[in-house]
Design a protein around this motif. Structure first.
Motif, mmCIF file in Angstrom:
data_model
loop_
_atom_site.group_PDB
_atom_site.id
_atom_site.type_symbol
_atom_site.label_atom_id
_atom_site.label_comp_id
_atom_site.label_asym_id
_atom_site.label_seq_id
_atom_site.Cartn_x
_atom_site.Cartn_y
_atom_site.Cartn_z
ATOM 1 N N VAL A 28 0.853 -1.181 0.000
ATOM 2 C CA VAL A 28 0.000 0.000 0.000
ATOM 3 C C VAL A 28 0.891 1.234 0.000
ATOM 4 C CG1 VAL A 28 -1.928 -1.130 1.182
ATOM 5 C CG2 VAL A 28 -0.222 0.080 2.526
ATOM 6 N N SER A 29 0.342 2.308 -0.527
ATOM 7 C CA SER A 29 1.046 3.597 -0.534
ATOM 8 C C SER A 29 0.207 4.603 0.225
ATOM 9 C CB SER A 29 1.259 4.077 -1.972
ATOM 10 O OG SER A 29 2.092 3.182 -2.675
ATOM 11 N N LEU A 30 0.823 5.218 1.217
ATOM 12 C CA LEU A 30 0.156 6.259 1.992
ATOM 13 C C LEU A 30 0.825 7.587 1.686
ATOM 14 C CD1 LEU A 30 -0.009 4.521 5.495
ATOM 15 C CD2 LEU A 30 -1.795 4.620 3.765
ATOM 16 N N PRO A 31 0.052 8.657 1.549
ATOM 17 C CA PRO A 31 0.662 9.962 1.286
ATOM 18 C C PRO A 31 1.609 10.358 2.417
ATOM 19 C CG PRO A 31 -1.722 10.046 0.993
ATOM 20 C CD PRO A 31 -1.404 8.720 1.608
ATOM 21 N N LYS A 32 2.770 10.864 2.041
ATOM 22 C CA LYS A 32 3.707 11.358 3.060
ATOM 23 C C LYS A 32 3.200 12.677 3.601
ATOM 24 C CE LYS A 32 8.094 9.252 1.988
ATOM 25 N NZ LYS A 32 9.500 9.463 1.679
ATOM 26 N N ARG A 33 3.510 12.921 4.854
ATOM 27 C CA ARG A 33 3.145 14.174 5.506
ATOM 28 C C ARG A 33 4.176 14.433 6.600
ATOM 29 N NH1 ARG A 33 -1.094 10.590 8.358
ATOM 30 N NH2 ARG A 33 -0.311 10.950 10.416
ATOM 31 N N PRO A 34 4.114 15.567 7.263
ATOM 32 C CA PRO A 34 5.153 15.875 8.261
ATOM 33 C C PRO A 34 5.274 14.832 9.372
ATOM 34 C CG PRO A 34 3.914 17.850 7.742
ATOM 35 C CD PRO A 34 3.214 16.708 7.045
ATOM 36 N N ASN A 35 4.147 14.348 9.893
ATOM 37 C CA ASN A 35 4.198 13.329 10.942
ATOM 38 C C ASN A 35 4.031 11.950 10.333
ATOM 39 O OD1 ASN A 35 4.313 15.365 12.893
ATOM 40 N ND2 ASN A 35 2.092 15.469 13.012
ATOM 41 N N ALA A 36 4.763 10.981 10.857
ATOM 42 C CA ALA A 36 4.643 9.615 10.358
ATOM 43 C C ALA A 36 3.257 9.074 10.661
ATOM 44 C CB ALA A 36 5.708 8.729 11.008
ATOM 45 N N PRO A 37 2.687 8.278 9.744
ATOM 46 C CA PRO A 37 1.384 7.684 10.026
ATOM 47 C C PRO A 37 1.486 6.669 11.162
ATOM 48 C CG PRO A 37 2.263 6.833 7.963
ATOM 49 C CD PRO A 37 3.196 7.894 8.440
ATOM 50 N N THR A 38 0.380 6.451 11.833
ATOM 51 C CA THR A 38 0.339 5.500 12.941
ATOM 52 C C THR A 38 -0.322 4.201 12.491
ATOM 53 O OG1 THR A 38 -1.814 6.258 13.712
ATOM 54 C CG2 THR A 38 0.138 7.373 14.633
ATOM 55 N N ILE A 39 -0.174 3.177 13.294
ATOM 56 C CA ILE A 39 -0.815 1.898 13.006
ATOM 57 C C ILE A 39 -2.337 2.082 12.988
ATOM 58 C CG2 ILE A 39 -1.158 -0.463 13.829
ATOM 59 C CD1 ILE A 39 1.745 -0.336 14.883
ATOM 60 N N LYS A 40 -2.838 2.921 13.869
ATOM 61 C CA LYS A 40 -4.271 3.214 13.904
ATOM 62 C C LYS A 40 -4.742 3.755 12.554
ATOM 63 C CE LYS A 40 -7.447 6.230 16.470
ATOM 64 N NZ LYS A 40 -7.506 7.176 17.593
ATOM 65 N N LEU A 79 5.068 -3.454 21.450
ATOM 66 C CA LEU A 79 6.432 -2.986 21.713
ATOM 67 C C LEU A 79 6.805 -1.801 20.827
ATOM 68 C CD1 LEU A 79 8.202 -6.455 22.011
ATOM 69 C CD2 LEU A 79 7.430 -4.963 23.860
ATOM 70 N N CYS A 80 5.981 -1.565 19.800
ATOM 71 C CA CYS A 80 6.236 -0.471 18.854
ATOM 72 C C CYS A 80 5.317 0.721 19.103
ATOM 73 C CB CYS A 80 6.037 -0.970 17.429
ATOM 74 S SG CYS A 80 7.092 -2.337 16.948
ATOM 75 N N GLY A 81 4.571 0.704 20.217
ATOM 76 C CA GLY A 81 3.707 1.828 20.531
ATOM 77 C C GLY A 81 2.223 1.552 20.353
ATOM 78 N N GLY A 82 1.844 0.317 20.026
ATOM 79 C CA GLY A 82 0.432 -0.013 19.858
ATOM 80 C C GLY A 82 -0.209 0.798 18.752
ATOM 81 N N LEU A 83 -1.436 1.225 18.967
ATOM 82 C CA LEU A 83 -2.163 1.988 17.948
ATOM 83 C C LEU A 83 -1.454 3.271 17.548
ATOM 84 C CD1 LEU A 83 -5.896 1.737 19.086
ATOM 85 C CD2 LEU A 83 -4.898 0.821 16.993
ATOM 86 N N GLU A 84 -0.742 3.873 18.482
ATOM 87 C CA GLU A 84 -0.064 5.147 18.191
ATOM 88 C C GLU A 84 1.361 4.944 17.671
ATOM 89 O OE1 GLU A 84 -1.834 7.848 18.037
ATOM 90 O OE2 GLU A 84 -3.548 6.705 18.802
#
Length: 102
Positions: A28-40, A79-84
C-alpha cells in the motif's frame, strides 16, 4: 513518486486474507506528511480501501478485533507503541488472526 508516498508491505494470515480478496501479501502507498502515520491510521486505511465485505472480522472500533496479532517488522506492535506506533517507509506490517471456527 517514492518521495511523495510511503510504501508499506502488508502480510495477512490465519484467514484474514479472505477479507482482502485472498491476498496474503500486497503493498500500500500512503501519502507522506510531516508526521509519520500511525498503526491506527493504517488500520482505518485498510478497512476503507481494501476490505469489501465483513470489516467487523478485522476491526472493532478503531483497532483490530481481539484475537488479531499485529507485527511491525516481525515485532509485536505493543512494543512499537500499539495503535499510536509510527510506521515508516518500507515497513512490513503483518496481521494474523488467531480465531478459528470449530
Amino acid at each position: 513518486m517514492s518521495e511523495e508516498y510511503l510504501k508499506l508491505k502488508i502480510e495477512l494470515g490465519g484467514g484474514l486474507e479472505l477479507l482482502f480478496q485472498n491476498q496474503k501479501k500486497f503493498e500500500v502507498s500512503l501519502p507522506k506528511r510531516p508526521n509519520a502515520p500511525t498503526i491506527k491510521e493504517l488500520i482505518a486505511f485498510l478497512k476503507e480501501k481494501h476490505i469489501k465485505d465483513r470489516p467487523e472480522m478485522f476491526v472493532q472500533g478503531e483497532t483490530v478485533r481481539p484475537g488479531v496479532l499485529v507485527l511491525v517488522n516481525d515485532t509485536d506492535w505493543e512494543l512499537c507503541g500499539g495503535l499510536e506506533g509510527e510506521i515508516e517507509d518500507s515497513d512490513t506490517v503483518t496481521f494474523i488472526s488467531t480465531l478459528h471456527g470449530g
